[in-house]
Write an enzyme that holds these catalytic residues in place. Structure first.
Site, PDB file in Angstrom:
ATOM      1  N   GLN A 143      -9.592  -0.568 -15.797  1.00 35.61           N
ATOM      2  CA  GLN A 143     -10.065  -1.484 -14.750  1.00 35.61           C
ATOM      3  C   GLN A 143     -11.343  -0.949 -14.115  1.00 35.61           C
ATOM      4  O   GLN A 143     -12.306  -1.692 -13.874  1.00 35.61           O
ATOM      5  CB  GLN A 143      -8.976  -1.652 -13.696  1.00 35.61           C
ATOM      6  CG  GLN A 143      -9.438  -2.331 -12.418  1.00 35.61           C
ATOM      7  CD  GLN A 143      -8.294  -2.658 -11.490  1.00 35.61           C
ATOM      8  OE1 GLN A 143      -7.562  -3.595 -11.730  1.00 35.61           O
ATOM      9  NE2 GLN A 143      -8.131  -1.888 -10.419  1.00 35.61           N
ATOM     10  N   LEU A 157       0.824  -1.209   0.000  1.00 40.77           N
ATOM     11  CA  LEU A 157       0.000   0.000   0.000  1.00 40.77           C
ATOM     12  C   LEU A 157       0.862   1.264   0.000  1.00 40.77           C
ATOM     13  O   LEU A 157       1.892   1.327   0.674  1.00 40.77           O
ATOM     14  CB  LEU A 157      -0.925  -0.009   1.228  1.00 40.77           C
ATOM     15  CG  LEU A 157      -1.828  -1.240   1.363  1.00 40.77           C
ATOM     16  CD1 LEU A 157      -2.703  -1.129   2.615  1.00 40.77           C
ATOM     17  CD2 LEU A 157      -2.710  -1.440   0.133  1.00 40.77           C
ATOM     18  N   ASP A 190      -6.134   3.245 -12.593  1.00 47.40           N
ATOM     19  CA  ASP A 190      -6.411   2.075 -13.432  1.00 47.40           C
ATOM     20  C   ASP A 190      -7.752   2.316 -14.119  1.00 47.40           C
ATOM     21  O   ASP A 190      -8.771   1.699 -13.772  1.00 47.40           O
ATOM     22  CB  ASP A 190      -6.434   0.815 -12.562  1.00 47.40           C
ATOM     23  CG  ASP A 190      -5.081   0.568 -11.932  1.00 47.40           C
ATOM     24  OD1 ASP A 190      -4.133   0.280 -12.662  1.00 47.40           O
ATOM     25  OD2 ASP A 190      -4.965   0.711 -10.696  1.00 47.40           O
ATOM     26  N   VAL A 222      -3.569   9.810  -7.086  1.00 51.04           N
ATOM     27  CA  VAL A 222      -2.679  10.600  -6.229  1.00 51.04           C
ATOM     28  C   VAL A 222      -1.292  10.580  -6.870  1.00 51.04           C
ATOM     29  O   VAL A 222      -0.832   9.532  -7.331  1.00 51.04           O
ATOM     30  CB  VAL A 222      -2.629  10.011  -4.802  1.00 51.04           C
ATOM     31  CG1 VAL A 222      -1.714  10.836  -3.909  1.00 51.04           C
ATOM     32  CG2 VAL A 222      -4.022   9.959  -4.212  1.00 51.04           C
ATOM     33  N   HIS A 264      -3.238   4.324  -2.359  1.00 49.61           N
ATOM     34  CA  HIS A 264      -4.183   3.475  -1.614  1.00 49.61           C
ATOM     35  C   HIS A 264      -4.713   4.217  -0.391  1.00 49.61           C
ATOM     36  O   HIS A 264      -5.887   4.081  -0.040  1.00 49.61           O
ATOM     37  CB  HIS A 264      -3.498   2.196  -1.118  1.00 49.61           C
ATOM     38  CG  HIS A 264      -3.124   1.232  -2.190  1.00 49.61           C
ATOM     39  ND1 HIS A 264      -1.824   0.960  -2.517  1.00 49.61           N
ATOM     40  CD2 HIS A 264      -3.893   0.470  -3.012  1.00 49.61           C
ATOM     41  CE1 HIS A 264      -1.802   0.057  -3.486  1.00 49.61           C
ATOM     42  NE2 HIS A 264      -3.041  -0.252  -3.810  1.00 49.61           N
TER      43      HIS A 264
HETATM   44  O1  PAF Z   1      -5.984  -2.565  -8.755  1.00 45.68           O
HETATM   45  C1  PAF Z   1      -5.565  -3.574  -8.136  1.00 45.68           C
HETATM   46  O2  PAF Z   1      -4.752  -3.481  -7.222  1.00 45.68           O
HETATM   47  C2  PAF Z   1      -6.092  -4.941  -8.535  1.00 45.68           C
HETATM   48  O3  PAF Z   1      -6.245  -5.049  -9.911  1.00 45.68           O
HETATM   49  C3  PAF Z   1      -7.363  -5.346  -7.793  1.00 45.68           C
HETATM   50  C4  PAF Z   1      -8.536  -4.472  -8.152  1.00 45.68           C
HETATM   51  C5  PAF Z   1      -7.126  -5.313  -6.301  1.00 45.68           C
HETATM   52  C6  PAF Z   1      -7.748  -6.788  -8.171  1.00 45.68           C
HETATM   53  O4  PAF Z   1      -6.733  -7.695  -7.816  1.00 45.68           O
END
Ligand code: PAF
Length: 282
Positions: free
Chosen positions: A152, A24, A149, A175, A28
């Protein structure tokens, strides 16, 4: 703070979840703070999952070198006031011999040509599978995902909708370090030279809105990256939600667009993106 290795629905049901793979960092921390704030307002638990998902790594070396910093991660979660850390084993997420991912729908946005799927085939299959499993195991009422991401985020949002989940997907802004470099667990693997070089990525993204068409923006980004010694995998402008290839944004100037870059710098793969908002398109 409770650390759960196996699911306990009575603890996590309705939580605000931040799915992570650990290691992290400041990026995060902002997702986690957003989740803790939201959970307190809603009167539900906040939860962070830490699980390095083998299914989303198409390069085994990338999986093997993924940083492991469990001690620091737990300290950060505890300092941020997180109620639950969910740290399952591979067998808990993917029980051997059981088909636990048959409900997963991989949305179209996962496979847009020229983006992640071209360079990491199958990556979003793995992401969708694990996120869907984490949703099944924790049953959150909301989940926070970072805008860094971007593809994603669109995949998870669409998948969750297609699965009919009653779950809110909360986006959180990227960030950045003072240099502009987007925070990422992979930054830990950058040498000082590569770190200095990688600043060209955010510079190119921010500069892309200074020109008036997606084509010009793409050439400008490539030029700036090449000047910085970076050969990108992609440096493109796409409609922010569908990520369809051009010329879609040019035909509808009012569609919100995003500039997106992926590049290997000193052997470390970095991705970043920013809103693409030239005045003519605003
Ligand atoms: O973004 C991430 O860290 C990963 O792709 C996730 C969403 C935790 C899935 O493993």
């Amino acid at each position: 703070m409770r650390v759960l290795n196996t699911p306990e629905l009575e603890q996590t049901r309705g939580c605000v979840l931040v799915p992570t793979m650990g290691a992290l960092h400041g990026g995060h921390a902002s997702l986690i703070q957003a989740a803790v704030r939201r959970a307190r307002i809603e009167g539900v638990p906040s939860a962070v999952s830490i699980f390095v998902n083998p299914k989303q790594f198409n390069d085994p070396k990338d999986f093997d070198t993924y940083p492991d910093r469990m001690g620091d991660d737990l300290a950060m979660c505890s300092d941020a006031g997180v109620d639950i850390v969910f740290h399952p084993s591979v067998d808990t997420v993917y029980p051997p011999g059981e088909d636990v991912t048959s409900n997963v729908i991989i949305p179209d946005v996962a496979s847009k040509p020229g983006l992640e799927d071209t360079y990491r085939p199958g990556h979003f299959d793995g992401v969708c599978k694990v996120v869907s499993r984490l949703f099944d195991l924790c049953v959150p009422s909301a989940a926070v995902f970072g805008e860094k991401d971007w593809q994603q985020l669109q995949c998870v949002r669409t998948m969750s909708k297609l699965q009919g989940r009653e779950l809110q997907i909360i986006p959180a802004e990227t960030v950045r370090e003072e240099s502009g470099l987007a925070m990422s667990s992979r930054n830990l693997n950058l040498t000082p030279e590569a770190r200095a070089q990688s600043v060209a990525i955010s510079k190119a993204l921010f500069a892309s809105s200074s020109v008036q068409t997606p084509e010009l923006a793409e050439s400008l980004m490539r030029e700036m990256l090449n000047e910085g010694g970076i050969e990108p995998e992609y440096a493109v402008v796409r409609p922010a939600d569908t990520l369809m290839p051009l010329p879609d944004p040019a035909t509808n100037p009012h569609v919100p667009c995003r500039a997106l870059i992926a590049a290997k710098v000193g052997g470390v793969r970095l991705i970043d993106n920013a809103p693409w908002t030239p005045i003519a398109y605003a």
